[in-house]
Write a protein that holds these residues in place. Structure first.
Motif, PDB file in Angstrom:
ATOM      1  N   PRO A  10       0.824  -1.209   0.000  1.00  0.00           N
ATOM      2  CA  PRO A  10       0.000   0.000   0.000  1.00  0.00           C
ATOM      3  C   PRO A  10       0.860   1.262   0.000  1.00  0.00           C
ATOM      4  O   PRO A  10       1.872   1.322   0.691  1.00  0.00           O
ATOM      5  N   SER A  11       0.440   2.236  -0.768  1.00  0.00           N
ATOM      6  CA  SER A  11       1.153   3.519  -0.796  1.00  0.00           C
ATOM      7  C   SER A  11       0.910   4.279   0.501  1.00  0.00           C
ATOM      8  O   SER A  11      -0.027   3.974   1.251  1.00  0.00           O
ATOM      9  N   THR A  14      -2.511   5.723   0.521  1.00  0.00           N
ATOM     10  CA  THR A  14      -3.527   4.723   0.865  1.00  0.00           C
ATOM     11  C   THR A  14      -3.571   4.519   2.372  1.00  0.00           C
ATOM     12  O   THR A  14      -4.646   4.492   2.970  1.00  0.00           O
ATOM     13  N   LEU A  18      -6.768   5.326   4.886  1.00  0.00           N
ATOM     14  CA  LEU A  18      -7.352   4.310   5.769  1.00  0.00           C
ATOM     15  C   LEU A  18      -7.332   4.772   7.217  1.00  0.00           C
ATOM     16  O   LEU A  18      -8.318   4.610   7.945  1.00  0.00           O
ATOM     17  N   ASP A  54      -4.324  -0.307  -4.797  1.00  0.00           N
ATOM     18  CA  ASP A  54      -4.626   0.685  -3.761  1.00  0.00           C
ATOM     19  C   ASP A  54      -6.129   0.930  -3.652  1.00  0.00           C
ATOM     20  O   ASP A  54      -6.684   0.923  -2.557  1.00  0.00           O
ATOM     21  N   SER A  55      -6.803   1.129  -4.778  1.00  0.00           N
ATOM     22  CA  SER A  55      -8.245   1.388  -4.720  1.00  0.00           C
ATOM     23  C   SER A  55      -9.000   0.158  -4.206  1.00  0.00           C
ATOM     24  O   SER A  55      -9.931   0.284  -3.406  1.00  0.00           O
ATOM     25  N   ILE A  58      -8.347  -0.160  -0.345  1.00  0.00           N
ATOM     26  CA  ILE A  58      -9.104   0.825   0.438  1.00  0.00           C
ATOM     27  C   ILE A  58     -10.522   0.310   0.670  1.00  0.00           C
ATOM     28  O   ILE A  58     -11.009   0.296   1.809  1.00  0.00           O
TER      29      ILE A  58
END
Length: 72
Positions: A10-11, A14, A18, A54-55, A58
């Motif tokens: 995860p970036s 991101t 969260l 990432d999307s 999330i």
């Protein structure tokens, strides 16, 4: 950006998003571990409606946080 789950992390954006949604680092780590070890997901191109991990991650985490069945 990696298409393979095994090569992805995860970036920071991101992770920040969260955390802003009230998820703690333990739930985030548990979700990542679950995806990598308890699912057959490999390539994001095989998931309808998502173009990157990432999307997907999330949405997965937010739904998991609201679920009465947390990760075991």
């Amino acid at each position: 950006m990696s298409k393979l789950l095994s090569e992805w992390s995860p970036s920071e954006a991101t992770m920040d998003l969260l955390r802003l949604n009230g998820l703690d680092d333990k739930l985030i780590e548990d979700a990542l571990t679950y995806l990598r070890t308890q699912t057959e997901l490999e390539d994001v191109d095989k998931i309808n409606g998502y173009s990157n991990w990432d999307s997907f991650f999330i949405m997965f985490c937010i739904k998991a946080a609201g679920s009465p069945h947390k990760f075991d």
